[in-house]
Scaffold this motif. Structure first.
Motif, short mmCIF file in Angstrom:
data_model
loop_
_atom_site.label_atom_id
_atom_site.label_comp_id
_atom_site.label_asym_id
_atom_site.label_seq_id
_atom_site.Cartn_x
_atom_site.Cartn_y
_atom_site.Cartn_z
N GLU A 32 15.74 30.88 -60.87
CA GLU A 32 15.54 32.33 -60.80
C GLU A 32 14.79 32.76 -62.05
O GLU A 32 15.21 32.46 -63.16
CB GLU A 32 16.88 33.05 -60.72
CG GLU A 32 17.68 32.73 -59.50
CD GLU A 32 19.04 33.41 -59.51
OE1 GLU A 32 19.27 34.32 -60.33
OE2 GLU A 32 19.87 33.01 -58.68
N ILE A 33 13.68 33.49 -61.87
CA ILE A 33 12.93 33.97 -63.03
C ILE A 33 12.76 35.48 -62.99
O ILE A 33 12.80 36.10 -61.93
CB ILE A 33 11.54 33.29 -63.15
CG1 ILE A 33 10.60 33.76 -62.02
CG2 ILE A 33 11.64 31.78 -63.18
CD1 ILE A 33 9.13 33.49 -62.29
N ASP A 34 12.59 36.04 -64.16
CA ASP A 34 12.27 37.45 -64.32
C ASP A 34 10.75 37.57 -64.30
O ASP A 34 10.07 37.15 -65.24
CB ASP A 34 12.85 37.95 -65.64
CG ASP A 34 12.59 39.42 -65.90
OD1 ASP A 34 11.57 39.97 -65.41
OD2 ASP A 34 13.40 40.03 -66.62
N VAL A 35 10.21 38.08 -63.22
CA VAL A 35 8.75 38.15 -63.04
C VAL A 35 8.11 39.01 -64.11
O VAL A 35 7.06 38.65 -64.66
CB VAL A 35 8.39 38.65 -61.62
CG1 VAL A 35 6.90 38.91 -61.49
CG2 VAL A 35 8.83 37.62 -60.59
N ASP A 71 9.41 27.77 -59.09
CA ASP A 71 9.21 26.86 -60.21
C ASP A 71 8.48 27.65 -61.30
O ASP A 71 7.31 28.01 -61.14
CB ASP A 71 8.37 25.66 -59.76
CG ASP A 71 8.19 24.60 -60.85
OD1 ASP A 71 7.95 24.98 -62.02
OD2 ASP A 71 8.26 23.41 -60.52
N GLU A 72 9.17 27.94 -62.38
CA GLU A 72 8.61 28.81 -63.42
C GLU A 72 7.34 28.25 -64.04
O GLU A 72 6.37 28.98 -64.27
CB GLU A 72 9.64 29.08 -64.52
CG GLU A 72 9.15 30.05 -65.58
CD GLU A 72 10.21 30.42 -66.59
OE1 GLU A 72 9.98 31.41 -67.31
OE2 GLU A 72 11.26 29.74 -66.66
N LEU A 73 7.32 26.95 -64.30
CA LEU A 73 6.13 26.33 -64.89
C LEU A 73 4.92 26.49 -63.98
O LEU A 73 3.83 26.86 -64.43
CB LEU A 73 6.39 24.85 -65.18
CG LEU A 73 5.22 24.08 -65.77
CD1 LEU A 73 4.83 24.62 -67.14
CD2 LEU A 73 5.56 22.59 -65.85
N ARG A 181 10.16 37.05 -48.68
CA ARG A 181 11.36 37.75 -49.18
C ARG A 181 12.52 36.81 -49.40
O ARG A 181 13.42 37.10 -50.18
CB ARG A 181 11.73 38.90 -48.26
CG ARG A 181 12.22 38.47 -46.92
CD ARG A 181 12.63 39.67 -46.10
NE ARG A 181 13.03 39.22 -44.78
CZ ARG A 181 12.82 39.88 -43.68
NH1 ARG A 181 12.22 41.04 -43.73
NH2 ARG A 181 13.20 39.40 -42.53
N GLU A 182 12.52 35.63 -48.74
CA GLU A 182 13.58 34.66 -48.95
C GLU A 182 13.59 34.14 -50.40
O GLU A 182 14.58 33.57 -50.84
CB GLU A 182 13.40 33.46 -48.00
CG GLU A 182 13.57 33.79 -46.53
CD GLU A 182 12.32 34.42 -45.91
OE1 GLU A 182 11.19 34.16 -46.39
OE2 GLU A 182 12.47 35.20 -44.94
N ARG A 183 12.50 34.34 -51.12
CA ARG A 183 12.42 33.90 -52.51
C ARG A 183 12.93 34.94 -53.50
O ARG A 183 13.05 34.66 -54.67
CB ARG A 183 10.98 33.53 -52.86
CG ARG A 183 10.53 32.28 -52.13
CD ARG A 183 9.75 31.37 -53.03
NE ARG A 183 9.72 30.04 -52.47
CZ ARG A 183 10.44 29.02 -52.93
NH1 ARG A 183 11.23 29.19 -53.94
NH2 ARG A 183 10.35 27.84 -52.37
N THR A 184 13.21 36.15 -53.02
CA THR A 184 13.75 37.17 -53.94
C THR A 184 15.25 36.96 -54.08
O THR A 184 15.94 36.52 -53.15
CB THR A 184 13.47 38.59 -53.44
OG1 THR A 184 14.08 38.77 -52.17
CG2 THR A 184 11.99 38.86 -53.33
N VAL A 185 15.75 37.23 -55.27
CA VAL A 185 17.17 37.03 -55.56
C VAL A 185 17.79 38.39 -55.84
O VAL A 185 17.35 39.11 -56.70
CB VAL A 185 17.35 36.10 -56.78
CG1 VAL A 185 18.82 35.89 -57.08
CG2 VAL A 185 16.65 34.78 -56.54
#
Length: 185
Positions: A32-35, A71-73, A181-185
């Protein structure tokens, strides 16, 4: 020497990523990342280049965005490729902007826009191919491997997203990343 070494290392990394993708052995490490924070981080990384070229960088990120599972990287690599291209192909006193929001259907949408030289509609498919570049009077003096947009597109698609490019010669380019939307947490 340092600049040349860094450029060569970046090029080798892109070729290795392409090889892994083509071999079907490319793994991703999702979290989970903070966009908003990730966008700020990427903008800091390209800030020197934009100042050097007298280009105004801006960000418009909706408040209260949920986190994104990605994947943040690779997400940073996508953004840095898009920002790098936007800066590279925008003349002095131009503008590059990044925005992030949720669509009405809940998809996560990130856009990178510029007021650069633009891309002819018929050339858009070419620049999304590996080593694809457009050579004309406006762009032939710019360095690059021609892998950045292809990798950005592949990394976006690995996450179930899409990368779309709209551009007008002489007016600029808008690249839209859409993650489901399945990728939003």
């Amino acid at each position: 020497i340092h600049y040349s070494g860094s450029h060569l290392l970046s090029l080798i990394g892109e070729v290795l990523d392409l090889s892994k993708l083509e071999a079907g052995e490319f793994g991703i490490h999702e979290s989970e990342i903070d966009v908003a924070e990730t966008i700020r981080s990427c903008l800091k990384m390209v800030d020197g280049r934009s100042e050097e070229n007298h280009i105004c960088l801006s960000a418009l990120v909706s408040t209260g965005l949920p986190r994104l599972y990605i994947d943040e990287l690779r997400f940073k690599q996508i953004l840095l490729n898009l920002l790098g291209n936007a800066i590279k192909f925008t003349p002095p006193s131009g503008e590059v902007a990044v925005s992030a929001r949720l669509s009405k259907t809940g998809n996560f949408v990130i856009e990178v826009s510029d007021t650069g030289v633009g891309i002819a509609e018929q050339d858009i498919p070419k620049i999304l191919e590996p080593f694809g570049q457009v050579h004309d009077v406006m762009t032939r003096n710019h360095e690059g491997s021609g892998l950045g947009l292809h990798l950005a597109k592949c990394f976006t698609e690995i996450h179930g997203g899409t990368l779309e490019i709209e551009s007008t010669l002489g007016a600029g380019t808008n690249v839209t990343l859409t993650f489901p939307r399945e990728r939003t947490v």
